[in-house]
Design a protein around this motif. Structure first.
Motif, PDB file in Angstrom:
ATOM      1  N   ARG A  96       0.805  -1.229   0.000  1.00  0.00           N
ATOM      2  CA  ARG A  96       0.000   0.000   0.000  1.00  0.00           C
ATOM      3  C   ARG A  96       0.830   1.268   0.000  1.00  0.00           C
ATOM      4  O   ARG A  96       0.296   2.357  -0.220  1.00  0.00           O
ATOM      5  N   ILE A  97       2.118   1.159   0.279  1.00  0.00           N
ATOM      6  CA  ILE A  97       2.946   2.353   0.457  1.00  0.00           C
ATOM      7  C   ILE A  97       3.531   2.816  -0.876  1.00  0.00           C
ATOM      8  O   ILE A  97       4.301   2.097  -1.517  1.00  0.00           O
ATOM      9  N   ALA A  98       3.170   4.044  -1.261  1.00  0.00           N
ATOM     10  CA  ALA A  98       3.663   4.612  -2.517  1.00  0.00           C
ATOM     11  C   ALA A  98       4.978   5.355  -2.315  1.00  0.00           C
ATOM     12  O   ALA A  98       5.799   5.432  -3.235  1.00  0.00           O
ATOM     13  N   MET A  99       5.170   5.918  -1.127  1.00  0.00           N
ATOM     14  CA  MET A  99       6.387   6.676  -0.867  1.00  0.00           C
ATOM     15  C   MET A  99       6.651   6.753   0.630  1.00  0.00           C
ATOM     16  O   MET A  99       5.751   6.538   1.444  1.00  0.00           O
ATOM     17  N   ALA A 100       7.906   7.020   0.967  1.00  0.00           N
ATOM     18  CA  ALA A 100       8.318   7.162   2.362  1.00  0.00           C
ATOM     19  C   ALA A 100       9.001   8.513   2.527  1.00  0.00           C
ATOM     20  O   ALA A 100       9.682   8.994   1.620  1.00  0.00           O
ATOM     21  N   VAL A 101       8.815   9.115   3.698  1.00  0.00           N
ATOM     22  CA  VAL A 101       9.481  10.375   3.999  1.00  0.00           C
ATOM     23  C   VAL A 101      10.235  10.227   5.315  1.00  0.00           C
ATOM     24  O   VAL A 101       9.718   9.692   6.290  1.00  0.00           O
ATOM     25  N   ARG A 119      22.500   8.099  10.758  1.00  0.00           N
ATOM     26  CA  ARG A 119      22.536   6.635  10.673  1.00  0.00           C
ATOM     27  C   ARG A 119      21.146   6.072  10.371  1.00  0.00           C
ATOM     28  O   ARG A 119      21.006   5.097   9.630  1.00  0.00           O
ATOM     29  N   GLU A 120      20.119   6.673  10.945  1.00  0.00           N
ATOM     30  CA  GLU A 120      18.760   6.223  10.641  1.00  0.00           C
ATOM     31  C   GLU A 120      18.405   6.486   9.177  1.00  0.00           C
ATOM     32  O   GLU A 120      17.783   5.643   8.527  1.00  0.00           O
ATOM     33  N   ILE A 121      18.780   7.646   8.681  1.00  0.00           N
ATOM     34  CA  ILE A 121      18.455   7.994   7.291  1.00  0.00           C
ATOM     35  C   ILE A 121      19.077   6.989   6.323  1.00  0.00           C
ATOM     36  O   ILE A 121      18.438   6.565   5.353  1.00  0.00           O
ATOM     37  N   GLU A 122      20.305   6.598   6.593  1.00  0.00           N
ATOM     38  CA  GLU A 122      20.964   5.609   5.737  1.00  0.00           C
ATOM     39  C   GLU A 122      20.204   4.285   5.757  1.00  0.00           C
ATOM     40  O   GLU A 122      20.030   3.633   4.715  1.00  0.00           O
ATOM     41  N   CYS A 142      14.138   1.271   1.724  1.00  0.00           N
ATOM     42  CA  CYS A 142      13.282   1.680   0.607  1.00  0.00           C
ATOM     43  C   CYS A 142      13.840   1.187  -0.721  1.00  0.00           C
ATOM     44  O   CYS A 142      13.086   0.753  -1.604  1.00  0.00           O
ATOM     45  N   GLY A 143      15.163   1.242  -0.871  1.00  0.00           N
ATOM     46  CA  GLY A 143      15.787   0.736  -2.090  1.00  0.00           C
ATOM     47  C   GLY A 143      15.521  -0.742  -2.281  1.00  0.00           C
ATOM     48  O   GLY A 143      15.257  -1.204  -3.402  1.00  0.00           O
ATOM     49  N   ARG A 144      15.553  -1.477  -1.182  1.00  0.00           N
ATOM     50  CA  ARG A 144      15.318  -2.921  -1.243  1.00  0.00           C
ATOM     51  C   ARG A 144      13.892  -3.229  -1.695  1.00  0.00           C
ATOM     52  O   ARG A 144      13.657  -4.213  -2.412  1.00  0.00           O
ATOM     53  N   LEU A 145      12.941  -2.399  -1.272  1.00  0.00           N
ATOM     54  CA  LEU A 145      11.530  -2.661  -1.590  1.00  0.00           C
ATOM     55  C   LEU A 145      11.027  -1.870  -2.799  1.00  0.00           C
ATOM     56  O   LEU A 145       9.879  -2.020  -3.201  1.00  0.00           O
ATOM     57  N   GLY A 146      11.867  -1.018  -3.341  1.00  0.00           N
ATOM     58  CA  GLY A 146      11.450  -0.222  -4.494  1.00  0.00           C
ATOM     59  C   GLY A 146      10.448   0.863  -4.150  1.00  0.00           C
ATOM     60  O   GLY A 146       9.595   1.209  -4.969  1.00  0.00           O
TER      61      GLY A 146
END
Length: 212
Positions: A24-29, A40-43, A49-53
């Motif tokens: 259901r998730i189109a984007m993450a912020v 470190r959290e941002i990385e 997100c890269g792993r899940l596209g």
């Protein structure tokens, strides 16, 4: 159906929710507000997100570090060590942090035609962080619904779960918690002594997962 944006810190809880609701998730912020552990959290958030596209956006909120008071914004030495409880962790509260982040995420949701903002607050947060409590989430959701044409609302499915129960859900989903970060001191290696490190270790033990 991709109908949601998630507020993703890169810690255990929001990463579990990202995997749990990935259909259901189109984007993450992710918000860079100057906390000890933000980088470190941002990385970790970017990697997950890269792993899940999932499309990932980082928004800078530097004014919070400049104008707000919290040990989370004052360096590793300011973070208390000991248990994750009200008396010990109150200094880590960043005033109205979730309210600010949810408001921005709401604007992003409406801009991108999305109907929901997902957040991974949980039961262990309620006593310490006012903007993680069920009453706040419900009130903020109603304000967002009334303040948007499409009636954007908050979904917070972990509100009444413990962190251990979230870790158990992550285990079922196959989440690799080695690529999440929780330590409030923000060091290259987690300190193991701050309340967040201790809570993380307890949750992983509860779920029968290795304590990295």
């Amino acid at each position: 159906m991709k109908d949601s944006i998630i507020v993703l810190s890169g810690g255990m809880d929001s990463v579990t929710l990202l995997h749990d609701m990935k259909e259901r998730i189109a984007m993450a912020v992710t918000f860079d507000y100057g906390s000890n552990h933000n980088a470190r959290e941002i990385e970790c958030a970017r990697r997950q997100c890269g792993r899940l596209g999932v499309a990932h956006t980082v928004i800078e909120l530097g004014f919070m570090k400049r104008y707000f008071r919290s040990s989370l914004l004052e360096g590793a030495e300011a973070i208390p060590e000991g248990n994750y409880d009200d008396a010990n962790m109150k200094s880590t509260v960043v005033p109205f942090r979730n309210g600010i982040m949810l408001a921005i995420a709401c604007g992003l949701a409406e801009t991108n035609g999305l109907r929901h903002v997902m957040i991974a607050n949980h039961g262990g947060d309620h006593a310490i962080y006012p903007d993680c409590r069920p009453q706040f989430v419900a009130s903020m959701s109603e304000a967002m619904r009334n303040g948007t044409y499409e009636g954007v609302t908050i979904e917070a499915p972990y509100t009444h779960l413990t962190k251990g129960e979230i870790a158990l859900r992550g285990k079922e989903l196959g989440v690799d918690y080695a690529h999440t970060y929780s330590c409030y001191k923000g060091g290259e290696r987690p300190c193991g002594e701050c309340g967040t490190c201790r809570e993380r270790a307890e949750a992983l033990r509860f779920a029968g997962l290795p304590e990295e």
